[in-house]
Scaffold this motif. Structure first.
Motif, short mmCIF file in Angstrom:
data_model
loop_
_atom_site.label_atom_id
_atom_site.label_comp_id
_atom_site.label_asym_id
_atom_site.label_seq_id
_atom_site.Cartn_x
_atom_site.Cartn_y
_atom_site.Cartn_z
N THR A 6 0.85 -1.18 0.00
CA THR A 6 0.00 0.00 0.00
C THR A 6 0.88 1.23 0.00
O THR A 6 1.81 1.35 0.81
N VAL A 7 0.61 2.14 -0.93
CA VAL A 7 1.34 3.39 -1.05
C VAL A 7 0.39 4.50 -0.62
O VAL A 7 -0.67 4.67 -1.23
N MET A 8 0.78 5.22 0.42
CA MET A 8 -0.07 6.27 0.97
C MET A 8 -0.46 7.26 -0.14
O MET A 8 0.37 7.75 -0.88
N GLY A 9 -1.75 7.49 -0.28
CA GLY A 9 -2.26 8.44 -1.25
C GLY A 9 -2.40 7.90 -2.67
O GLY A 9 -2.94 8.57 -3.54
N LYS A 10 -1.89 6.69 -2.91
CA LYS A 10 -1.95 6.12 -4.27
C LYS A 10 -2.79 4.85 -4.33
O LYS A 10 -3.37 4.54 -5.34
N GLY A 11 -2.78 4.07 -3.25
CA GLY A 11 -3.58 2.85 -3.24
C GLY A 11 -2.79 1.61 -2.94
O GLY A 11 -1.64 1.67 -2.51
N SER A 12 -3.41 0.47 -3.21
CA SER A 12 -2.80 -0.83 -2.94
C SER A 12 -2.50 -1.53 -4.26
O SER A 12 -3.31 -1.49 -5.19
N PHE A 13 -1.35 -2.19 -4.30
CA PHE A 13 -0.87 -2.82 -5.52
C PHE A 13 -0.34 -4.21 -5.21
O PHE A 13 0.13 -4.48 -4.11
N VAL A 14 -0.38 -5.10 -6.21
CA VAL A 14 0.19 -6.43 -6.06
C VAL A 14 1.69 -6.26 -5.85
O VAL A 14 2.36 -5.55 -6.59
N ALA A 15 2.19 -6.90 -4.80
CA ALA A 15 3.59 -6.76 -4.41
C ALA A 15 4.51 -7.41 -5.44
O ALA A 15 4.12 -8.31 -6.17
N GLY A 16 5.75 -6.96 -5.40
CA GLY A 16 6.76 -7.46 -6.33
C GLY A 16 7.53 -8.64 -5.80
O GLY A 16 8.63 -8.90 -6.27
N ARG A 17 7.00 -9.33 -4.81
CA ARG A 17 7.69 -10.50 -4.28
C ARG A 17 7.74 -11.61 -5.31
O ARG A 17 6.93 -11.68 -6.22
N ASN A 18 8.65 -12.49 -5.10
CA ASN A 18 8.81 -13.65 -5.96
C ASN A 18 7.60 -14.55 -5.78
O ASN A 18 7.39 -15.12 -4.71
N MET A 19 6.80 -14.71 -6.81
CA MET A 19 5.58 -15.50 -6.72
C MET A 19 5.89 -16.97 -6.43
O MET A 19 5.11 -17.65 -5.79
#
Length: 125
Positions: A68-81
């Protein structure tokens, strides 16, 4: 985002949300960097409380599935799937080992345990 909430399910609503979003990430429906709907928008679409969607997003973030990026929203993380999938497999294996031990203690045969697992899987689909 296609999330289906079942009032007949024994799972809390936030767990239904987290489970379905995890499934979308692990299956590749949601990719690294994809934006999730805002907590308010998702709550409105599902006709549930914002507190419930907040709890689901916090759980997903804690487990490393989203950022979650403050003021921008939530995004799928860049972790190794692959690493995430391996963690999920390890967790499932632990639960299955517990179920197997309970089954052995109760005299439940392997075939019965397989049938139970198949039935439980079918109920979720």
């Amino acid at each position: 985002m296609d999330i289906v909430i079942s009032n007949a399910s024994g799972k809390p609503i936030y767990e239904q949300i987290t489970g379905q979003i995890k499934g979308m990430i692990l299956s590749g429906v949601l990719l690294e960097g994809d934006a999730l709907p805002s907590m308010r928008l998702l709550a409105k679409e599902l006709r549930i409380s914002v507190i419930t969607t907040k709890r689901a997003y916090e759980e997903l973030e804690r487990e490393g599935f989203i950022e979650t990026v403050m003021g921008k929203g939530s995004f799928v993380a860049g972790r190794n799937m692959e690493l995430i999938r391996e963690e999920q497999l390890r967790l499932a294996e632990g639960y299955l080992a517990q179920a197997m031990e309970v089954a052995r203690q109760g005299g439940i045969q392997r075939e019965e345990l397989h049938r139970m697992l198949d039935l439980l899987y079918e109920e979720e689909e």
